[in-house]
Design an enzyme around this catalytic site. Structure first.
Site, PDB file in Angstrom:
ATOM      1  N   ASP A 185       1.207  -0.925   0.016  1.00  0.00           N
ATOM      2  CA  ASP A 185       0.215   0.128   0.351  1.00  0.00           C
ATOM      3  C   ASP A 185       0.870   1.073  -0.008  1.00  0.00           C
ATOM      4  O   ASP A 185       1.955   1.214   0.304  1.00  0.00           O
ATOM      5  CB  ASP A 185      -0.834  -0.094   1.164  1.00  0.00           C
ATOM      6  CG  ASP A 185      -2.030   1.496   1.249  1.00  0.00           C
ATOM      7  OD1 ASP A 185      -2.559   1.252   0.385  1.00  0.00           O
ATOM      8  OD2 ASP A 185      -1.334   1.691   2.377  1.00  0.00           O
ATOM      9  N   GLU A 192       0.729   5.221   0.821  1.00  0.00           N
ATOM     10  CA  GLU A 192      -0.078   7.103   1.121  1.00  0.00           C
ATOM     11  C   GLU A 192       0.798   8.274  -0.145  1.00  0.00           C
ATOM     12  O   GLU A 192       2.033   8.016  -0.335  1.00  0.00           O
ATOM     13  CB  GLU A 192       0.622   7.569   2.333  1.00  0.00           C
ATOM     14  CG  GLU A 192      -0.532   6.351   3.182  1.00  0.00           C
ATOM     15  CD  GLU A 192      -2.258   5.879   2.897  1.00  0.00           C
ATOM     16  OE1 GLU A 192      -2.157   6.996   2.513  1.00  0.00           O
ATOM     17  OE2 GLU A 192      -2.047   4.420   3.460  1.00  0.00           O
ATOM     18  N   GLU A 194      -7.190  18.545   4.165  1.00  0.00           N
ATOM     19  CA  GLU A 194      -7.353  17.844   3.554  1.00  0.00           C
ATOM     20  C   GLU A 194      -7.283  16.396   3.330  1.00  0.00           C
ATOM     21  O   GLU A 194      -7.793  15.072   3.778  1.00  0.00           O
ATOM     22  CB  GLU A 194      -8.948  17.665   2.498  1.00  0.00           C
ATOM     23  CG  GLU A 194     -10.001  18.683   2.901  1.00  0.00           C
ATOM     24  CD  GLU A 194      -8.973  20.210   2.422  1.00  0.00           C
ATOM     25  OE1 GLU A 194      -7.918  20.147   1.776  1.00  0.00           O
ATOM     26  OE2 GLU A 194      -9.545  21.588   2.566  1.00  0.00           O
ATOM     27  N   HIS A 216      -4.985   6.606   7.730  1.00  0.00           N
ATOM     28  CA  HIS A 216      -4.773   5.006   6.919  1.00  0.00           C
ATOM     29  C   HIS A 216      -3.030   4.844   6.322  1.00  0.00           C
ATOM     30  O   HIS A 216      -2.896   5.121   4.961  1.00  0.00           O
ATOM     31  CB  HIS A 216      -5.564   5.461   5.519  1.00  0.00           C
ATOM     32  CG  HIS A 216      -6.962   5.070   5.902  1.00  0.00           C
ATOM     33  ND1 HIS A 216      -8.048   4.315   4.892  1.00  0.00           N
ATOM     34  CD2 HIS A 216      -7.701   5.619   6.626  1.00  0.00           C
ATOM     35  CE1 HIS A 216      -8.973   4.247   5.225  1.00  0.00           C
ATOM     36  NE2 HIS A 216      -9.178   5.390   6.977  1.00  0.00           N
ATOM     37  N   ASP A 262      -2.545  -1.090   6.497  1.00  0.00           N
ATOM     38  CA  ASP A 262      -3.019  -1.034   5.431  1.00  0.00           C
ATOM     39  C   ASP A 262      -2.841  -2.128   4.418  1.00  0.00           C
ATOM     40  O   ASP A 262      -3.393  -3.235   4.270  1.00  0.00           O
ATOM     41  CB  ASP A 262      -3.683  -0.246   4.511  1.00  0.00           C
ATOM     42  CG  ASP A 262      -4.459   0.799   5.473  1.00  0.00           C
ATOM     43  OD1 ASP A 262      -5.012   0.909   6.274  1.00  0.00           O
ATOM     44  OD2 ASP A 262      -4.477   1.607   4.354  1.00  0.00           O
TER      45      ASP A 262
END
Length: 521
Positions: free
Chosen positions: A299, A301, A344, A443, A448
């Site tokens: 995973d 980010e 955000e 996350h 993850d």
């Protein structure tokens, strides 16, 4: 009669041209190491054609603080009566003052994650200077040849080196020369170590200023006191980890196994909302590369959703499985994206710009990531997203064949085939399959990946083979295989099942004598 320089030419066409009733300021910050020696710079263009160059620095600071200081100095040295345009290449500064600051103030100077706002002292100073003033904030791409930004960058780097040699930009304009002569009669102080500022009027930086309880105020010829704050909070960052030549100074990251982490190093507490130097990357060697059935559950980010629009990878997490068994090898690294992030996005993954500032850039870990993943089956949820980013990042450093070196399996597509018409996010699969119950408030990539590994094994048959394929010795010296066989034999030896079987066979034999004869023969 004074001659006023022409200001009709558009600032868009000539960034260094003066504008009527407006002060234009280009500001920048730089840091050699982060924290480390840093500098700020500001190039001001006044409405009458005069310009002023300001710069300064700190021996131990961060890039974000220097970006903020550049803007603060521009505000302090611009006439209150004129409109002020500030151009910065820091999205942290622009977004902070135009979007985030009101929310911070409402929350008592806390972020959305209820953490103290980094650099609160400078943000409060900047906010106070903006009150009752017309200030337009603009973002400009850094190191892209923009004349104003390049000038500010040059000054910021002077601040890093601590140079205080004055820069003189001679001009034949009579009004400008008159202003220069007026300014020359005043002395400007350099207030802190490795800090100073200069102007095209050849302002002296050697005279004494006036000390105050809040810091240092100099004798400013424009009548705008310059306040140097006490800087005690250096736990922040931004995106440009610059040395004097604008290149990162972080050394190449050495490969590290999980058990090789220095026991004397303070343990990483998992807090990615602030500057946190205790994280040590896991970049293991691919010791299982050539084994069959090697799968990497992965995973990432990122700073945003679009690799083609400048977003970058900020975290990679990988869990290794060989033959459906965890090997214990994990790869985990945070990456400085050399750009800012929207709040955000930070709310989703909880990784702040301050945390990433001292982390390696992608080019410094690219070869180790490439080597570890080379030849494996990569399993990711919505794999096209992760692969688009990885292909982009590897291409930037010349590793253009990454997509050809790996096999990709998308667990999201698998889930949609197994559970059509249902929600198939990772969270939904965790609930449906009753696996991966870790806390997923944020996350994180490694977390993850660990959860996805459990989800993938459950979707593809679980791990029953762990007790069948190997004779793993138990405490009672009986293998797991033997225990399974013993249990199976007990189930087959059930008296009820055996009686039912004989009854069924006798009935079948009575109806079909030829079957009985063939079975008994």
């Amino acid at each position: 009669m004074s001659v006023i320089p022409s200001i009709s030419k558009s600032n868009a066409l000539d960034p260094l041209m003066a504008k009527p009733a407006t002060t234009v300021a280009y500001t920048d910050g730089a840091c050699k190491g982060n924290p480390g020696a840093g500098g700020w710079g500001a190039h001001l263009i006044f409405s009458d054609g005069r310009t002023q160059d300001l710069y300064g620095g700190e021996a131990n600071t961060t890039n974000n603080r220097m970006e903020l200081m550049g803007a603060i100095q521009a505000l302090q040295h611009s006439p209150l009566a004129d409109k002020l345009e500030i151009w910065t290449d820091s999205s942290y500064v622009k977004k902070g003052i135009t979007e985030w600051i009101e929310g911070w103030k409402k929350k008592g100077w806390k972020t959305a994650s209820k953490k103290p706002v980094a650099n609160q002292d400078l943000w409060q100073q900047l906010d106070a200077l903006c009150q009752d003033r017309e200030v337009d904030w603009h973002w400009v791409k850094g190191h892209a040849g923009h004349a104003g930004n390049e000038k500010a960058d040059e000054l910021a780097n002077l601040g890093v080196t601590g140079s205080s040699a004055p820069v003189t930009n001679e001009d034949t304009n009579p009004a400008k020369k008159k202003a220069q002569q007026a300014v020359k009669s005043s002395n400007i102080n350099v207030s802190s170590a490795n800090a100073g500022y200069i102007s095209d009027a050849n302002i002296s930086d050697e005279s004494a200023g006036e000390a105050t309880s809040n810091g240092w105020i100099d004798n400013d010829p424009l009548g705008l006191d310059e306040v140097w704050p006490d800087e005690t909070d250096i736990s922040t960052s931004h995106t440009n980890n610059l040395s004097i030549n604008n290149h990162s100074t972080v050394n190449e990251v050495a490969p590290m196994q999980a058990d090789a982490i220095n026991s004397d190093t303070p343990k990483f507490d998992g807090d990615t909302s602030r500057a946190n130097p205790n994280f040590q990357p896991l970049l293991p060697k691919p010791i299982h590369r050539y084994e069959s059935d090697r799968q990497l559950i992965m995973d990432t980010e990122t700073t945003g959703l679009d690799a083609l629009k400048g977003d970058r990878i900020i975290e990679v997490g990988i869990v290794e499985i060989v033959g459906r068994k965890f090997t214990g090898e994990k790869l985990h690294v945070y990456i400085n994206p050399e750009r800012g992030m929207d709040e955000e996005v930070i709310r989703i993954h909880g990784i702040s710009e301050a945390f990433l500032q001292d982390k390696p850039t992608f080019d410094q870990v690219a070869q180790q990531l490439y080597d570890f993943m080379n030849g494996a089956e990569i399993i990711a949820h919505n794999a096209s997203f992760d692969m688009n980013f990885l292909n982009m990042e590897f291409s930037k450093v010349g590793l253009n064949d990454f997509a050809e070196r790996v096999q990709v399996t998308d667990s999201l597509l698998m889930a949609k085939q197994q559970y059509p018409g249902q929600k198939n996010t990772l969270d939904a699969l965790v609930r449906r399959l009753n696996v991966g119950k870790q806390d997923r408030t944020f996350h994180g990539a490694l977390l993850d990946s660990e959860i996805l590994a459990e989800v993938y094994l459950a979707m593809t048959g679980g791990q029953v083979t762990l007790a069948i394929e190997e004779d793993v010795q138990t405490d009672g010296a009986t293998s797991a295989h033997a225990k399974f066989a013993e249990l199976a034999s007990q189930l087959v030896a059930s008296s009820a099942d055996e009686s039912a079987h004989h009854s069924w066979f006798n009935k079948l034999s009575a109806d079909y004598p030829e079957i009985k004869s063939k079975i008994l023969s």
